[in-house]
Design a protein around this motif. Structure first.
Motif, PDB file in Angstrom:
ATOM      1  N   GLN A 313       0.810  -1.208   0.000  1.00  0.00           N
ATOM      2  CA  GLN A 313       0.000   0.000   0.000  1.00  0.00           C
ATOM      3  C   GLN A 313       0.851   1.268   0.000  1.00  0.00           C
ATOM      4  OE1 GLN A 313      -3.078  -0.018  -0.679  1.00  0.00           O
ATOM      5  NE2 GLN A 313      -3.368   2.205  -0.540  1.00  0.00           N
ATOM      6  N   GLU A 314       2.036   1.215   0.584  1.00  0.00           N
ATOM      7  CA  GLU A 314       2.927   2.380   0.533  1.00  0.00           C
ATOM      8  C   GLU A 314       3.263   2.733  -0.923  1.00  0.00           C
ATOM      9  OE1 GLU A 314       7.416   3.845   1.877  1.00  0.00           O
ATOM     10  OE2 GLU A 314       6.765   1.802   2.301  1.00  0.00           O
ATOM     11  N   ILE A 315       3.534   1.695  -1.728  1.00  0.00           N
ATOM     12  CA  ILE A 315       3.830   1.927  -3.145  1.00  0.00           C
ATOM     13  C   ILE A 315       2.614   2.507  -3.851  1.00  0.00           C
ATOM     14  CG2 ILE A 315       4.339   0.774  -5.339  1.00  0.00           C
ATOM     15  CD1 ILE A 315       6.167  -1.110  -3.791  1.00  0.00           C
ATOM     16  N   ASN A 316       1.448   1.938  -3.594  1.00  0.00           N
ATOM     17  CA  ASN A 316       0.232   2.461  -4.220  1.00  0.00           C
ATOM     18  C   ASN A 316       0.039   3.941  -3.907  1.00  0.00           C
ATOM     19  OD1 ASN A 316      -0.466  -0.018  -5.345  1.00  0.00           O
ATOM     20  ND2 ASN A 316      -1.667  -0.637  -3.570  1.00  0.00           N
ATOM     21  N   GLU A 317       0.268   4.318  -2.660  1.00  0.00           N
ATOM     22  CA  GLU A 317       0.078   5.706  -2.261  1.00  0.00           C
ATOM     23  C   GLU A 317       1.121   6.622  -2.895  1.00  0.00           C
ATOM     24  OE1 GLU A 317       0.019   5.560   1.983  1.00  0.00           O
ATOM     25  OE2 GLU A 317      -1.947   4.563   2.066  1.00  0.00           O
ATOM     26  N   LEU A 318       2.344   6.140  -3.005  1.00  0.00           N
ATOM     27  CA  LEU A 318       3.384   6.928  -3.674  1.00  0.00           C
ATOM     28  C   LEU A 318       3.022   7.176  -5.136  1.00  0.00           C
ATOM     29  CD1 LEU A 318       6.558   5.216  -2.183  1.00  0.00           C
ATOM     30  CD2 LEU A 318       5.980   7.640  -1.924  1.00  0.00           C
ATOM     31  N   ILE A 319       2.556   6.121  -5.821  1.00  0.00           N
ATOM     32  CA  ILE A 319       2.168   6.274  -7.223  1.00  0.00           C
ATOM     33  C   ILE A 319       1.015   7.262  -7.354  1.00  0.00           C
ATOM     34  CG2 ILE A 319       1.143   5.081  -9.207  1.00  0.00           C
ATOM     35  CD1 ILE A 319       2.692   2.568  -8.348  1.00  0.00           C
ATOM     36  N   LEU A 320      -0.003   7.108  -6.517  1.00  0.00           N
ATOM     37  CA  LEU A 320      -1.170   7.985  -6.595  1.00  0.00           C
ATOM     38  C   LEU A 320      -0.829   9.438  -6.280  1.00  0.00           C
ATOM     39  CD1 LEU A 320      -4.278   6.079  -5.195  1.00  0.00           C
ATOM     40  CD2 LEU A 320      -4.067   7.223  -7.404  1.00  0.00           C
ATOM     41  N   ASP A 321      -0.008   9.669  -5.261  1.00  0.00           N
ATOM     42  CA  ASP A 321       0.367  11.035  -4.914  1.00  0.00           C
ATOM     43  C   ASP A 321       1.097  11.708  -6.069  1.00  0.00           C
ATOM     44  OD1 ASP A 321      -0.776  10.802  -2.427  1.00  0.00           O
ATOM     45  OD2 ASP A 321       1.117  10.471  -1.355  1.00  0.00           O
ATOM     46  N   GLU A 322       2.013  10.971  -6.693  1.00  0.00           N
ATOM     47  CA  GLU A 322       2.733  11.545  -7.839  1.00  0.00           C
ATOM     48  C   GLU A 322       1.784  11.747  -9.016  1.00  0.00           C
ATOM     49  OE1 GLU A 322       6.042  13.023 -10.010  1.00  0.00           O
ATOM     50  OE2 GLU A 322       5.694  12.713  -7.855  1.00  0.00           O
ATOM     51  N   ALA A 323       0.862  10.801  -9.217  1.00  0.00           N
ATOM     52  CA  ALA A 323      -0.093  10.919 -10.326  1.00  0.00           C
ATOM     53  C   ALA A 323      -0.949  12.170 -10.181  1.00  0.00           C
ATOM     54  CB  ALA A 323      -0.975   9.675 -10.380  1.00  0.00           C
ATOM     55  N   LYS A 324      -1.337  12.466  -8.950  1.00  0.00           N
ATOM     56  CA  LYS A 324      -2.189  13.635  -8.726  1.00  0.00           C
ATOM     57  C   LYS A 324      -1.450  14.944  -8.963  1.00  0.00           C
ATOM     58  CE  LYS A 324      -5.228  11.241  -5.472  1.00  0.00           C
ATOM     59  NZ  LYS A 324      -5.653  11.093  -4.052  1.00  0.00           N
ATOM     60  N   SER A 325      -0.119  14.918  -8.945  1.00  0.00           N
ATOM     61  CA  SER A 325       0.653  16.113  -9.267  1.00  0.00           C
ATOM     62  C   SER A 325       0.787  16.317 -10.772  1.00  0.00           C
ATOM     63  CB  SER A 325       2.049  16.034  -8.634  1.00  0.00           C
ATOM     64  OG  SER A 325       2.883  15.126  -9.348  1.00  0.00           O
ATOM     65  N   ILE A 326       0.331  15.330 -11.560  1.00  0.00           N
ATOM     66  CA  ILE A 326       0.490  15.366 -13.014  1.00  0.00           C
ATOM     67  C   ILE A 326      -0.841  15.604 -13.723  1.00  0.00           C
ATOM     68  CG2 ILE A 326       1.231  14.021 -15.023  1.00  0.00           C
ATOM     69  CD1 ILE A 326       3.079  12.454 -13.035  1.00  0.00           C
ATOM     70  N   LEU A 327      -1.895  14.940 -13.273  1.00  0.00           N
ATOM     71  CA  LEU A 327      -3.202  15.043 -13.920  1.00  0.00           C
ATOM     72  C   LEU A 327      -4.243  15.594 -12.951  1.00  0.00           C
ATOM     73  CD1 LEU A 327      -3.709  11.695 -15.914  1.00  0.00           C
ATOM     74  CD2 LEU A 327      -2.684  13.827 -16.717  1.00  0.00           C
ATOM     75  N   ASN A 328      -5.226  16.267 -13.505  1.00  0.00           N
ATOM     76  CA  ASN A 328      -6.445  16.621 -12.785  1.00  0.00           C
ATOM     77  C   ASN A 328      -7.555  15.684 -13.249  1.00  0.00           C
ATOM     78  OD1 ASN A 328      -5.723  18.982 -11.211  1.00  0.00           O
ATOM     79  ND2 ASN A 328      -5.499  20.067 -13.159  1.00  0.00           N
ATOM     80  N   LEU A 329      -7.958  14.774 -12.397  1.00  0.00           N
ATOM     81  CA  LEU A 329      -9.068  13.875 -12.705  1.00  0.00           C
ATOM     82  C   LEU A 329     -10.239  14.209 -11.788  1.00  0.00           C
ATOM     83  CD1 LEU A 329      -7.324  10.377 -13.118  1.00  0.00           C
ATOM     84  CD2 LEU A 329      -7.891  12.053 -14.899  1.00  0.00           C
ATOM     85  N   PRO A 330     -11.467  14.057 -12.273  1.00  0.00           N
ATOM     86  CA  PRO A 330     -12.623  14.373 -11.436  1.00  0.00           C
ATOM     87  C   PRO A 330     -12.837  13.379 -10.303  1.00  0.00           C
ATOM     88  CG  PRO A 330     -13.334  13.459 -13.532  1.00  0.00           C
ATOM     89  CD  PRO A 330     -11.860  13.696 -13.650  1.00  0.00           C
ATOM     90  N   ASN A 331     -12.258  12.195 -10.423  1.00  0.00           N
ATOM     91  CA  ASN A 331     -12.453  11.164  -9.397  1.00  0.00           C
ATOM     92  C   ASN A 331     -11.242  10.229  -9.419  1.00  0.00           C
ATOM     93  OD1 ASN A 331     -13.258   9.067  -7.738  1.00  0.00           O
ATOM     94  ND2 ASN A 331     -15.350   8.990  -8.538  1.00  0.00           N
ATOM     95  N   TRP A 332     -10.574  10.114  -8.275  1.00  0.00           N
ATOM     96  CA  TRP A 332      -9.397   9.253  -8.184  1.00  0.00           C
ATOM     97  C   TRP A 332      -9.731   7.922  -7.501  1.00  0.00           C
ATOM     98  CZ3 TRP A 332      -4.770  10.051 -10.488  1.00  0.00           C
ATOM     99  CH2 TRP A 332      -4.496  11.332 -10.987  1.00  0.00           C
ATOM    100  N   SER A 333     -10.987   7.562  -7.395  1.00  0.00           N
ATOM    101  CA  SER A 333     -11.339   6.275  -6.801  1.00  0.00           C
ATOM    102  C   SER A 333     -10.798   5.136  -7.656  1.00  0.00           C
ATOM    103  CB  SER A 333     -12.859   6.143  -6.665  1.00  0.00           C
ATOM    104  OG  SER A 333     -13.370   7.124  -5.793  1.00  0.00           O
ATOM    105  N   ILE A 334     -10.193   4.158  -7.009  1.00  0.00           N
ATOM    106  CA  ILE A 334      -9.548   3.037  -7.712  1.00  0.00           C
ATOM    107  C   ILE A 334     -10.435   1.806  -7.596  1.00  0.00           C
ATOM    108  CG2 ILE A 334      -7.513   1.574  -7.837  1.00  0.00           C
ATOM    109  CD1 ILE A 334      -7.010   4.522  -8.584  1.00  0.00           C
ATOM    110  N   GLN A 335     -10.738   1.201  -8.759  1.00  0.00           N
ATOM    111  CA  GLN A 335     -11.579  -0.004  -8.740  1.00  0.00           C
ATOM    112  C   GLN A 335     -10.771  -1.284  -8.554  1.00  0.00           C
ATOM    113  OE1 GLN A 335     -13.243  -1.622 -12.376  1.00  0.00           O
ATOM    114  NE2 GLN A 335     -12.303  -0.007 -13.613  1.00  0.00           N
ATOM    115  N   LYS A 336      -9.481  -1.271  -8.925  1.00  0.00           N
ATOM    116  CA  LYS A 336      -8.679  -2.487  -8.763  1.00  0.00           C
ATOM    117  C   LYS A 336      -7.187  -2.147  -8.708  1.00  0.00           C
ATOM    118  CE  LYS A 336     -10.385  -4.187 -12.575  1.00  0.00           C
ATOM    119  NZ  LYS A 336     -10.701  -5.036 -13.764  1.00  0.00           N
ATOM    120  N   TYR A 337      -6.473  -2.962  -7.946  1.00  0.00           N
ATOM    121  CA  TYR A 337      -5.011  -2.946  -7.888  1.00  0.00           C
ATOM    122  C   TYR A 337      -4.529  -4.341  -8.290  1.00  0.00           C
ATOM    123  CZ  TYR A 337      -5.626   1.115  -4.736  1.00  0.00           C
ATOM    124  OH  TYR A 337      -5.983   2.317  -4.167  1.00  0.00           O
ATOM    125  N   TRP A 338      -3.357  -4.438  -8.872  1.00  0.00           N
ATOM    126  CA  TRP A 338      -2.821  -5.761  -9.171  1.00  0.00           C
ATOM    127  C   TRP A 338      -1.301  -5.718  -9.292  1.00  0.00           C
ATOM    128  CZ3 TRP A 338      -5.224  -2.763 -12.862  1.00  0.00           C
ATOM    129  CH2 TRP A 338      -4.522  -2.503 -14.040  1.00  0.00           C
TER     130      TRP A 338
END
Length: 386
Positions: A313-338
């Motif tokens: 989960q630490e990796i997932n959060e790192l990826i998401l935090d960096e992603a949010k600095s790059i794109l503006n999405l209306p919803n960052w809810s994740i339906q699946k991880y793998w």
């Protein structure tokens, strides 16, 4: 026991299916075996792109171009679900800007089509892109977006329809032993089937338990574990193309050709991002969801179990935090991880080993399979019968 074919391929991922395709195109008869009901490993768990621009100039870029040509040829007669959306490399700081300028010059010299996009042009094309992240981009128009969970099934269906008399596909057929005798190779399966062929090519990915386990344990093969995620469909968002960012520029081998590569400043990124081999990239799937990846953790072939099967989960959060600095999405809810896993070779670009004149192993090409695996297979088929 029967002579099944001229060629028996073990493993129906993109590399194994690529060898089958290339042999069939040359008129050989082929049997392709798959241990599972359908391919389950890197071919269906990857990000889903054919990005030739990420390969170094030379043989791998040529394998990528050969793969691209075949993808396009098949897509013209049978829908593999490929989209010619192109690839964007987004520079976020002066060092990355310098690197994409240098890669632009290299590809201009090599006559591989690419376009320089200003910040304004990037924001016009990619509406979700954050203005405070982007300085400019390099765009490669020929490159493909792929739906990895469905494409390989479509390709196998194509082979069965295109070559009904010369191709046999055997899912749920693990090969557990291969031997050579009297000018032929024999494969024994866990189902009790014994198949003979003139040649056997083993494309078993990161599966090292069934065939030649001691060889793999003593090799320089390592397995990379990747983490990816996917949002829910976002119908109001349009994100065409494969979107690669500053961390991708630090990982893709094509940039290592650039004069300023050695002097790049990695301190602009949090150390945890570098430690986990994270590079943030995006692709919009056909249903409108956004696939986001990925990370890289490594273990030797003999110790692959230490990578585990859980997502970190630490990796997932790192990826998401960096992603949010790059794109503006209306919803960052994740339906699946793998997780995805692929084999690569420490200190080399490929594991290609001849057991004898009839049996060979081809694996360990890292993350290049979807982009260049079919082209590599063409070269190996040519060598095999030369």
């Amino acid at each position: 026991m029967v002579k099944a074919a001229d060629l028996l391929v073990v493993g129906a991922g993109i590399l194994g299916a690529g060898h089958a395709l290339q042999a069939l195109r040359k008129g050989y008869t082929v049997v392709l075996t798959e241990k599972d009901n359908a391919p389950q490993e890197a071919t269906v768990r990857n990000f889903g792109q054919a990005v030739i621009s990420g390969l170094s100039a030379g043989k791998w870029q040529q394998y990528g171009l050969d793969s691209l040509a075949l993808y396009q040829s098949i897509q013209a007669e049978f829908d593999l679900g490929l989209r010619n959306n192109g690839t964007y490399y987004i520079a976020s700081n002066p060092g990355e800007l310098q690197l994409i300028e240098e890669l632009y010059q290299i590809n201009q010299q090599n006559n591989y089509p690419c376009q320089w996009l200003s910040k304004v042009e990037c924001l016009q094309r990619l509406a979700p892109l954050r203005e405070d992240y982007c300085l400019a981009a390099l765009y490669f128009p020929l490159e493909l977006s792929i739906e990895p969970r469905t494409m390989i099934g479509r390709l196998l269906e194509y082979l069965q329809k295109k070559y009904p008399d010369t191709f046999t596909y055997l899912p749920n057929t693990p090969v557990v032993a291969c031997t050579s005798n009297n000018g032929l190779a024999t494969a024994e399966t866990s189902t009790g089937l014994r198949l003979q062929a003139e040649k056997i090519i083993i494309c078993s990915g990161r599966e090292f338990r069934f065939l030649y386990p001691e060889l793999f344990r003593s090799s320089n093969l390592v397995v990379s574990k990747l983490q990816m995620m996917q949002t829910y469909p976002l119908p109001a968002v349009a994100l065409p193309g494969n979107i690669l960012t500053g961390l991708s520029i630090r990982r893709y081998e094509s940039f290592q050709q650039c004069p300023s590569w050695a002097g790049k400043d990695d301190s602009v990124y949090a150390q945890a991002l570098l430690d986990y081999g994270i590079h943030v990239l995006f692709k919009q799937a056909i249903d409108g969801s956004i696939i986001i990846g990925d990370s890289h953790e490594y273990a030797p072939a003999a110790e692959v179990d230490q990578l585990g099967f859980d997502t970190n989960q630490e990796i997932n959060e790192l990826i998401l935090d960096e992603a949010k600095s790059i794109l503006n999405l209306p919803n960052w809810s994740i339906q699946k991880y793998w997780n995805g896993y692929y084999a690569q070779v420490k200190g080399a670009d490929l594991f290609h080993h001849h057991i004898d004149e009839h049996i060979q192993i081809v694996t360990g090409i890292g993350g290049k399979g979807m982009t260049s695996g079919i082209g590599l297979a063409g070269a190996i088929i040519q060598q095999t019968w030369s």
